[in-house]
Design a protein around this motif. Structure first.
Motif, PDB file in Angstrom:
ATOM      1  N   SER A  97     -64.878 -48.954 -17.331  1.00 14.34           N
ATOM      2  CA  SER A  97     -66.234 -48.709 -17.824  1.00 14.34           C
ATOM      3  C   SER A  97     -66.999 -47.732 -16.948  1.00 14.34           C
ATOM      4  N   LEU A 154     -72.143 -37.583 -15.765  1.00 13.38           N
ATOM      5  CA  LEU A 154     -72.272 -38.855 -16.475  1.00 13.38           C
ATOM      6  C   LEU A 154     -73.501 -39.611 -16.005  1.00 13.38           C
ATOM      7  N   MET A 183     -58.454 -46.793 -18.674  1.00 12.46           N
ATOM      8  CA  MET A 183     -59.820 -46.327 -18.456  1.00 12.46           C
ATOM      9  C   MET A 183     -60.733 -47.510 -18.159  1.00 12.46           C
ATOM     10  N   VAL A 223     -70.778 -46.467 -17.552  1.00 14.55           N
ATOM     11  CA  VAL A 223     -71.373 -45.234 -18.070  1.00 14.55           C
ATOM     12  C   VAL A 223     -72.349 -45.589 -19.183  1.00 14.55           C
ATOM     13  N   SER A 243     -65.804 -44.894 -15.768  1.00 16.45           N
ATOM     14  CA  SER A 243     -65.288 -43.546 -16.049  1.00 16.45           C
ATOM     15  C   SER A 243     -64.028 -43.200 -15.273  1.00 16.45           C
ATOM     16  N   VAL A 274     -66.211 -44.915 -23.160  1.00 13.04           N
ATOM     17  CA  VAL A 274     -66.420 -44.073 -21.981  1.00 13.04           C
ATOM     18  C   VAL A 274     -65.480 -42.878 -22.008  1.00 13.04           C
ATOM     19  N   ALA A 275     -64.241 -43.084 -22.447  1.00 13.61           N
ATOM     20  CA  ALA A 275     -63.282 -41.976 -22.520  1.00 13.61           C
ATOM     21  C   ALA A 275     -63.789 -40.872 -23.441  1.00 13.61           C
ATOM     22  N   GLY A 322     -59.993 -37.427 -23.191  1.00 16.80           N
ATOM     23  CA  GLY A 322     -60.797 -37.798 -22.034  1.00 16.80           C
ATOM     24  C   GLY A 322     -60.009 -38.584 -21.012  1.00 16.80           C
ATOM     25  N   THR A 377     -59.781 -37.294 -16.555  1.00 19.11           N
ATOM     26  CA  THR A 377     -60.565 -38.079 -15.605  1.00 19.11           C
ATOM     27  C   THR A 377     -59.686 -38.468 -14.428  1.00 19.11           C
ATOM     28  N   VAL A 421     -66.311 -38.717 -21.482  1.00 23.63           N
ATOM     29  CA  VAL A 421     -65.615 -37.867 -20.502  1.00 23.63           C
ATOM     30  C   VAL A 421     -64.945 -36.690 -21.214  1.00 23.63           C
TER      31      VAL A 421
END
Length: 705
Positions: free
Chosen positions: A244, A305, A242, A325, A246, A267-268, A484, A488, A271
């Motif tokens: 930053s 987001l 992951m 994010v 997203s 961030v995860a 998450g 994504t 999401v």
């Protein structure tokens, strides 16, 4: 398709396994291994695949969220970095932007100077100069460049950042120095600004490229080791990490640009929270991801987001001008240590007991009182049901840990424990308000998604204070960040500086620059094995009014760059500026200093199975009825509380507080006066609307008598 997500936190490593064809979802948690996070990751993968009755080689996808890059920055234990830059610009990293954290203090330490990314003795210069028009004013002195590389090699640096003036317009000099470094010092980690961030803004570019070098060696070692260990387990797919911004990137993408992994884990969680919110019928959500060490707060209006402005994307004291994010991280979690400071003020966090030794009740050597110990003392956490019975807590140790604090404050242990929980909750409330009210959003228009091992324990009390009408607790709250990772897409973003005005647009030049970035994005997605039909290429532009110093990024169309295109860009920017700053200036010309292209590799969607339907009664899931402590009518009281097993709850079941729902990866606390319902996907939806507030008042009146 069999896929697995791993999110490494400060206290626990969380994993989730999904078999799309079988409709099977399994979760797992184990203590993190801070000395080498890959140990916990690999061990967790082995244990979870064994639980799923498959072998690691059966996995089709492995996704990973990690805080390794962030921790390196915060703990100031990165690589020994050297820098080669234009003659006369050695001290850009030291000078920064002449902004002090405390404007009127003459005695403060400037953190980027106290902990420099590259010490001055390792910042060396070479004669060269490119003008602001992209013309070569001073040719590169290659002999001098070679001398400086050899000096850095002799000094024992581990990484070299190459940052020249205006290299984003003409990268030839930087690329030639990069070739010299590969010839003379191939073992050094190389961070070249025209590769990492070909974008204007002098200090921010230098800082970002130096950060990339600072975290690079350790991140590269970690990712390569993780890849090797997965290959040893016969995992067919490489690990995806992951970023930053997203998206997820391949291992090689993370090795080349490790700076993009900053804020990977938090961030995860955002999401995953958006995905959970939509499943429960809420498009706009505030995510509250509370782990053992920290709490991450994010906001998504309409399921979209929010991205930080590129001049606000700092990590610790350092500028990192990368897509990020908008997530706020504070030092409040289940392991946050409660204490009385030198002035007699009761505090909680940011210091944490972490994974080792952990809260006192874990009986792993921890003796200081934490939020987890406080909840044990309040009766919210049943010792025998913690982690689904996988760990037995020691309540006597939790009580012993709080006794010195309670004595200092002249309180009972229960009052001190409630105080610790309320202080930690207040920190989260403040962060939610800063990310909503202060940015023009009304919390009453959002649902609060409770994530992490401790989020569902805090969430209802926080929702009452901030005014969110509902709390959504996912079926697997403790691993929502790991979830998450599975919902994504793969995303890469490429940027270049191009000074353009809409009033005098050079359409052919701008189109050529867009095509160049699109080719880079398409090649990267193809290298990752993304089929053409699953590739999406988006064009974006950083726009500002003529004379402004800051930009807003907007998505632009991919059609002909004609008058209609310009009008569409202008309209979108006016709308975005008005939404952000409550003003629009339609008579002003618009500048485009940077353009961007996002290459998106679409990942198959994840379908959450529906749970079995039941009636309104949740009696079949009731396991215990014991007394627990709750604040009622401004007074801490011990009241009968019902404890339910999450796995036995059915869709349609309703629960009235005070109640606690236990499950393997988290504990949900429903305060007196609130009601919760189980929706068709197994989410616990706690209503905190006006009627609930009335219930709280009436409950308080009757219970307090």
């Amino acid at each position: 398709m069999k896929r697995l997500g791993v999110d490494v936190g400060g206290t626990f490593t969380d994993l989730i396994y999904v078999d799309d064809e079988a409709g099977k979802i399994l979760i797992h948690k184990l203590p993190s291994t801070p000395d080498d996070p890959s140990r916990g990751t690999i061990e967790g993968i082995k244990q979870l695949t064994e639980q799923a009755e498959v072998v690691p080689g059966d996995l089709d996808q492995v996704f990973h969220g990690t805080t390794i890059a962030t921790n390196i920055v915060i703990e100031h234990n990165g690589a020994k970095v050297g820098m080669i830059t234009t003659e006369g610009y050695r001290d850009i990293l030291h000078i920064a932007r002449h902004k002090k954290p405390m404007n009127f203090s003459n005695y403060q330490d400037l953190p980027w100077q106290a902990y420099p990314l590259a010490r001055r003795r390792y910042r060396l210069t070479v004669p060269e100069r490119v003008t602001g028009d992209g013309e070569i004013l001073v040719p590169l002195d290659e002999d001098r460049a070679r001398e400086q590389v050899l000096k850095l090699k002799e000094a024992g640096v581990e990484a070299i950042a190459v940052c020249f003036l205006f290299s984003f317009l003409k990268p030839d000099h930087e690329q030639r120095v990069a070739e010299i470094i590969r010839e003379e010092f191939p073992e050094a980690f190389l961070s070249v600004s025209s590769d990492v961030l070909p974008q204007y803004r002098e200090y921010e570019r230098f800082s970002t490229v130096a950060l990339n070098a600072y975290v690079g060696p350790k991140v590269a070692t970690y990712v390569r080791r993780l890849e090797d260990e997965l290959r040893a387990l016969n995992v067919r797919t490489g690990v995806h990490l992951m970023t930053s911004g997203s998206g997820v990137s391949t291992a090689q993408g993370a090795i080349d640009r490790p700076v993009n992994l900053l804020m990977s884990g938090p961030v995860a969680g955002v999401v995953g929270g958006i995905w959970v919110g939509k499943s429960a019928g809420f498009d706009s959500v505030i995510t509250l991801d509370v782990g053992g060490t920290s709490a991450d707060i994010g906001l998504a209006q309409g399921g979209h987001l929010r991205m930080k402005h590129l001049l606000d994307t700092r990590v610790g004291p350092y500028q990192a001008m990368i897509p990020m994010v908008d997530v706020d991280t504070i030092g409040a979690g289940g392991g946050s240590i409660a204490y009385v400071d030198g002035g007699g003020i009761f505090r909680s966090g940011p210091r944490s007991a972490g994974a080792q030794p952990g809260p006192a009740a874990y009986d792993r050597g921890g003796t200081e009182p934490t939020s987890t110990d406080a909840m044990v003392n309040l009766g919210w956490l049943l010792p025998e049901d913690f982690l689904g019975g996988a760990m037995t807590l020691k309540p006597e140790l939790a009580r012993t840990a709080f006794e010195p604090v309670a004595e200092k404050l002249g309180m009972t242990v229960e009052e001190a424990s409630m105080g610790a929980v309320q202080i930690a909750s207040h920190s989260m409330v403040q962060s939610i308000e800063e990310n909503s009210v202060r940015k023009g959003f009304d919390p009453r228009d959002f649902a609060l998604v409770a994530e992490g091992g401790a989020g569902p324990a805090f969430a209802a009390h926080i929702a009452i204070e901030v005014g969110t009408p509902a709390v959504v607790v996912p079926p697997f709250p403790g691993v929502t960040a790991a979830l998450g990772l599975l919902v994504t897409d793969e995303v890469y973003e490429y940027v270049t500086t191009t000074y353009q005005r809409l009033s005098a647009l050079n359409a052919s030049e701008l189109e050529a620059r867009y095509v160049e970035l699109e080719q880079q994005a398409a090649k990267q997605l193809a290298d990752d094995g993304i089929a053409p039909e699953n590739q999406v290429i988006q064009r974006l532009a950083d726009c500002r009014y003529l004379g402004q110093g800051y930009e807003l990024r907007i998505e632009v169309g991919s059609g002909d760059l004609d008058a209609a295109w310009s009008e569409d860009v202008a309209s979108k920017f006016h709308d975005a500026h008005e939404k952000e700053y409550s003003r629009r200036f339609e008579d002003s010309d618009i500048e485009i200093p940077n353009i961007r292209v996002r290459g998106i590799g679409l990942i198959p969607s994840l379908e959450m199975p529906e749970v079995e339907k039941g009636g309104a009664s949740a009696e079949a899931a009731l396991r215990h009825e014991r007394d627990a402590w709750f604040p009622i009518d401004g007074k801490l009281q011990q009241v009968p509380t019902r404890f339910y097993a999450r796995e036995a709850l059915l869709a349609g079941n309703t629960i009235e507080g005070p109640a606690v729902v236990n499950q393997y990866d988290s504990t949900t606390v429903i305060p007196p006066g609130l009601k919760a319902e189980i929706d068709r996907y197994g989410n616990i939806v706690i209503r905190v609307d006006a009627s609930a507030q009335t219930d709280i008042i009436s409950t308080a009146a009757t219970t307090g008598s």
